[in-house]
Write an enzyme that holds these catalytic residues in place. Structure first.
Site, PDB file in Angstrom:
ATOM      1  N   PHE A 141       0.859  -1.187   0.000  1.00 20.74           N
ATOM      2  CA  PHE A 141       0.000   0.000   0.000  1.00 20.74           C
ATOM      3  C   PHE A 141       0.892   1.232   0.000  1.00 20.74           C
ATOM      4  O   PHE A 141       1.748   1.387   0.875  1.00 20.74           O
ATOM      5  CB  PHE A 141      -0.927   0.039   1.222  1.00 20.74           C
ATOM      6  CG  PHE A 141      -1.875   1.204   1.166  1.00 20.74           C
ATOM      7  CD1 PHE A 141      -3.038   1.136   0.411  1.00 20.74           C
ATOM      8  CD2 PHE A 141      -1.591   2.397   1.813  1.00 20.74           C
ATOM      9  CE1 PHE A 141      -3.911   2.216   0.311  1.00 20.74           C
ATOM     10  CE2 PHE A 141      -2.457   3.488   1.731  1.00 20.74           C
ATOM     11  CZ  PHE A 141      -3.615   3.394   0.980  1.00 20.74           C
ATOM     12  N   ASP A 227       9.368   2.637   1.579  1.00 21.60           N
ATOM     13  CA  ASP A 227       8.192   3.380   2.042  1.00 21.60           C
ATOM     14  C   ASP A 227       8.076   3.140   3.550  1.00 21.60           C
ATOM     15  O   ASP A 227       7.580   2.099   3.990  1.00 21.60           O
ATOM     16  CB  ASP A 227       6.949   2.898   1.292  1.00 21.60           C
ATOM     17  CG  ASP A 227       5.683   3.614   1.746  1.00 21.60           C
ATOM     18  OD1 ASP A 227       5.684   4.202   2.848  1.00 21.60           O
ATOM     19  OD2 ASP A 227       4.675   3.563   1.008  1.00 21.60           O
ATOM     20  N   LYS A 256       2.738  10.105   8.406  1.00 21.83           N
ATOM     21  CA  LYS A 256       2.101   9.586   9.611  1.00 21.83           C
ATOM     22  C   LYS A 256       2.706  10.128  10.908  1.00 21.83           C
ATOM     23  O   LYS A 256       2.435  11.254  11.296  1.00 21.83           O
ATOM     24  CB  LYS A 256       2.123   8.047   9.581  1.00 21.83           C
ATOM     25  CG  LYS A 256       1.108   7.486   8.562  1.00 21.83           C
ATOM     26  CD  LYS A 256       0.860   6.029   8.794  1.00 21.83           C
ATOM     27  CE  LYS A 256      -0.084   5.414   7.784  1.00 21.83           C
ATOM     28  NZ  LYS A 256      -1.496   5.637   8.067  1.00 21.83           N
TER      29      LYS A 256
HETATM   30  N1  PLP Z   1       2.483   4.292   2.456  1.00 22.07           N
HETATM   31  C1  PLP Z   1       2.161   3.462   3.467  1.00 22.07           C
HETATM   32  C2  PLP Z   1       3.085   2.327   3.794  1.00 22.07           C
HETATM   33  C3  PLP Z   1       0.991   3.662   4.204  1.00 22.07           C
HETATM   34  O1  PLP Z   1       0.680   2.816   5.187  1.00 22.07           O
HETATM   35  C4  PLP Z   1       0.148   4.729   3.857  1.00 22.07           C
HETATM   36  C5  PLP Z   1      -1.116   4.961   4.572  1.00 22.07           C
HETATM   37  O2  PLP Z   1      -1.641   4.114   5.251  1.00 22.07           O
HETATM   38  C6  PLP Z   1       0.522   5.579   2.805  1.00 22.07           C
HETATM   39  C7  PLP Z   1       1.694   5.329   2.125  1.00 22.07           C
HETATM   40  C8  PLP Z   1      -0.350   6.744   2.392  1.00 22.07           C
HETATM   41  O3  PLP Z   1      -0.262   7.728   3.346  1.00 22.07           O
HETATM   42  P1  PLP Z   1      -1.336   8.932   3.359  1.00 22.07           P
HETATM   43  O4  PLP Z   1      -2.645   8.335   3.755  1.00 22.07           O
HETATM   44  O5  PLP Z   1      -0.786   9.891   4.384  1.00 22.07           O
HETATM   45  O6  PLP Z   1      -1.352   9.514   1.991  1.00 22.07           O
END
Ligand code: PLP
Length: 410
Positions: A141, A227, A256
């Site tokens: 994700f 990520d 986050k």
């Molecule tokens: N990358 C990862 C690993 C995530 O868990 C998330 C959100 O849960 C995101 C990217 C996307 O982040 P945002 O919701 O702040 O755009």
């Protein structure tokens, strides 16, 4: 605060909000530490921390003070000028990570967008070797924007949004042979991977997987992007998830927990990779964000980093995570037909069920415990890094009662 007020707000929401979220009938009013209180006055034990965001818990005095002080001083100027708090935050991140340079934005999706643009432009403009493909993993994700949903390895997030951004090559997570085959054509600008797949169901890869990817990316001239939006900033008991494997990426994305609840994202890179977003004399600004790295968000993030350091929250998260992990493993042993696995690292934990997790999550909430679903069948725990033993015991007792109830109903 009243039950009527809560009902009225939910009724109003049904008329004025877009209906993209599926929410239980609760409006949160305030938080304190790892507790949340709704508008009707009900208390909840919060083991979600706003989906791994509120690292210091709710209403932490150090964060509240930093926000208040910065709000009285300077909230926003845009990046037309240098921003003191942004420069100092970049220095902090460079000190605690592999990175030399940082670009700031406002969310995880934006951080990954920046990383993707950096990777494309790095190959096209800096190396003079156009490479378009992004290699990503099944079950990953990476966000909800067009580019990040396109590289997200779960079809349900992409449904109805085509045509998407490509080319993307998906490989199974934790499979080095598949990664080797995907990178072999040397046409990928980046390989992006979560050090622990979080939304996909708390999947921790085998030790050596990230190091293997590092070696493959070095060999094929591909930028390695971790990520760390969910795993970063102490979540796994170290600053960053990659530290457990003794390797570093070329690029890392954060969001986050970085702002402790104030929206901020970051794309951090080595000196070499950062050239992908560097402007060229006389050329246009290659990437930008109006709000990115504004004084308020950066002051909040600096307070988060300082508090984690001053209060020893990395070691605390590691120890608390061990207690939580052991408790979840006990539940797996106690309910063999219902629970199949306890997994995770630090304070990113999950208990995988032999069925969908939504019902268990809802029953926990009815009993005052907030947890969330990951990967459909996993009950996820991602509490604030300040969570203590008593909170963990309370959460495990509630989950045990729910598992009892569910097991009886079968
Ligand atoms: N990358 C990862 C690993 C995530 O868990 C998330 C959100 O849960 C995101 C990217 C996307 O982040 P945002 O919701 O702040 O755009």
């Amino acid at each position: 605060m009243s039950t009527q007020r809560q009902a009225d707000l939910i009724d109003l929401a049904g008329r004025v909000l877009m209906q993209n979220y599926r929410q239980p009938p609760i409006v949160m009013a305030r938080g304190q530490g790892v507790e949340l209180f709704d508008v009707a006055g009900r208390r909840y034990l919060d083991m979600t921390a706003g989906i791994a965001v509120c690292a210091l818990g709710h209403a932490h005095p150090a964060l509240a003070e930093a926000i208040a002080q910065q709000a009285r001083t300077l909230v926003h100027t845009s990046n037309l000028y240098f921003i003191e708090q942004q420069i100092l935050l970049a220095e902090d991140l460079a000190r605690i990570s592999f990175a030399d340079r940082v670009f700031f934005c406002n969310s995880g999706a934006e951080a990954n967008e920046a990383a993707l643009k950096l990777a494309r432009r790095y190959h096209r403009v800096v190396r003079g070797e156009p490479r378009d493909v992004v290699v990503s993993t099944d079950g990953s994700f990476h966000g909800r924007s067009f580019a990040t949903v396109s590289i997200t390895g779960q079809g349900k997030y992409r449904e109805g949004f085509g045509p998407l951004v490509g080319p993307v090559r998906f490989v199974p997570f934790d499979d080095l042979d598949a990664a080797e085959r995907a990178l072999a054509p040397r046409d990928a600008c980046a390989m992006i991977v979560e050090p622990i797949q979080a939304e996909g169901g708390i999947h921790v890869p085998s030790s050596g997987y990230l190091a293997g990817l590092r070696e493959l990316c070095d060999r094929t001239g591909t930028l390695l992007v971790f990520d760390e939006v969910q795993t970063g900033i102490g979540r796994t008991g170290r600053w960053f998830g990659y530290e457990h494997d003794g390797v570093a990426p070329d690029v890392m994305t954060l969001a986050k927990a970085l702002g402790g609840g104030v929206p901020i994202g970051a794309c951090a890179a080595t000196e070499a990779a950062a050239q992908g977003l560097a402007f060229r004399e006389g050329g246009p600004v290659p990437h930008a964000s109006t709000f990115g790295g504004n004084p308020l968000a950066c002051a909040a993030a600096r307070a988060v980093l300082r508090t984690i350091e001053d209060d020893g929250l990395l070691a605390h998260a590691a120890a608390a995570g061990d207690v939580l992990g052991a408790g979840l493993a006990e539940l797996v042993a106690a309910y063999p037909g219902l629970c199949v696995d306890a997994r995770g690292r630090g304070l990113l934990r999950g208990i995988a069920l032999a069925r969908g997790a939504a019902d268990v999550v809802a029953r926990c909430r009815d009993r005052g415990l907030l947890v969330s679903v990951a990967g459909g069948t996993v009950v996820r725990f991602a509490p604030a890094l300040i969570v203590d033993r008593a909170h963990i015991d309370e959460a495990l007792a509630i989950l045990r009662a729910v598992l009892d109830e569910v097991a009886d109903a079968r």
